[in-house]
Design an enzyme around this catalytic site. Sequence first.
Site, PDB file in Angstrom:
ATOM      1  N   CYS A   5      52.200  43.603  69.992  1.00  0.00           N
ATOM      2  CA  CYS A   5      53.374  44.437  69.701  1.00  0.00           C
ATOM      3  C   CYS A   5      53.395  44.877  68.231  1.00  0.00           C
ATOM      4  O   CYS A   5      52.628  45.744  67.851  1.00  0.00           O
ATOM      5  CB  CYS A   5      54.655  43.727  70.119  1.00  0.00           C
ATOM      6  SG  CYS A   5      56.076  44.854  70.274  1.00  0.00           S
ATOM      7  N   HIS A  60      53.986  42.516  75.460  1.00  0.00           N
ATOM      8  CA  HIS A  60      54.094  41.085  75.171  1.00  0.00           C
ATOM      9  C   HIS A  60      53.484  40.275  76.319  1.00  0.00           C
ATOM     10  O   HIS A  60      54.187  39.896  77.260  1.00  0.00           O
ATOM     11  CB  HIS A  60      55.564  40.686  74.985  1.00  0.00           C
ATOM     12  CG  HIS A  60      56.137  41.102  73.674  1.00  0.00           C
ATOM     13  ND1 HIS A  60      56.092  40.293  72.546  1.00  0.00           N
ATOM     14  CD2 HIS A  60      56.749  42.246  73.298  1.00  0.00           C
ATOM     15  CE1 HIS A  60      56.674  40.922  71.544  1.00  0.00           C
ATOM     16  NE2 HIS A  60      57.068  42.113  71.959  1.00  0.00           N
ATOM     17  N   GLU A 102      52.669  37.249  76.438  1.00  0.00           N
ATOM     18  CA  GLU A 102      53.215  35.897  76.523  1.00  0.00           C
ATOM     19  C   GLU A 102      54.425  35.804  77.452  1.00  0.00           C
ATOM     20  O   GLU A 102      54.740  34.726  77.979  1.00  0.00           O
ATOM     21  CB  GLU A 102      53.588  35.364  75.133  1.00  0.00           C
ATOM     22  CG  GLU A 102      54.816  35.964  74.483  1.00  0.00           C
ATOM     23  CD  GLU A 102      54.573  37.255  73.721  1.00  0.00           C
ATOM     24  OE1 GLU A 102      55.429  37.620  72.884  1.00  0.00           O
ATOM     25  OE2 GLU A 102      53.524  37.891  73.953  1.00  0.00           O
TER      26      GLU A 102
END
Length: 239
Positions: free
Chosen positions: A119, A214, A216
């Site tokens: 990001c 993202h 994650e």
Amino acid sequence: MTRTSGRPLIAVPARFSATASALRYAAEVSARALIEAVWRAGGEPVSIHPADPAEVDVAARFARFDGILLPGGGDLAPHLYGVTETHSSVYDVDDLQDAFDIATARHALEAGIPLLAICRGLQVVNVALGGSLRQDMGGPDREHRNLLHPVTIRPGTAVAQAAGTDKIEASCFHHQQVERLADGLTVAATAEDGTIEALELPGAWAWFTAVQWHPEDTAHEDPFQQGLFDALVRHAGSS
């Protein structure tokens, strides 16, 4: 610090935070989902303090690490990519954070340290190499905030090899995007609206990829997203 656990050491520059629920004062933080994704991949995530690169030796600080993960965060100061006026939507600008992240990105690429940028991290790499950003994508109807959307990955790229597919559902939270691509960088993935979603640097000395989304957020249940962290740790362990 040595690799006593047998796990490759992955440096994660901390993010400044004005508040933290468990602390009485301002904090330096790393997203738990990010740290857990690195751990699942077999890495040892280590938070590193964003000290002023004009006062410390960045190369010496990263000499002990096997890989670097440059995470998301607030916006970069527009003057860093040649813009004199700041859009009203720009938020959480921190000059020290900017200076440290840019120095980190440049060092990783120049020294051949495996690097995954996420990001803001992607935007840092683009600016560090001379590119620019669009300060705002056009408000709530066009920005990629709290959005899960399809991303098409270019076959044969590092991100495609890491994810193991050429089409993913990406969790995004950003209101800015790459405007002018830095010399040397290539586009590795795009959203349906044309937004650049991944960047790579052909000929880089070590494994590197940058993603605008993202991974994650969904890596705990999506092997395609976890594959990015797996790739970082795998290359860090062999470097």
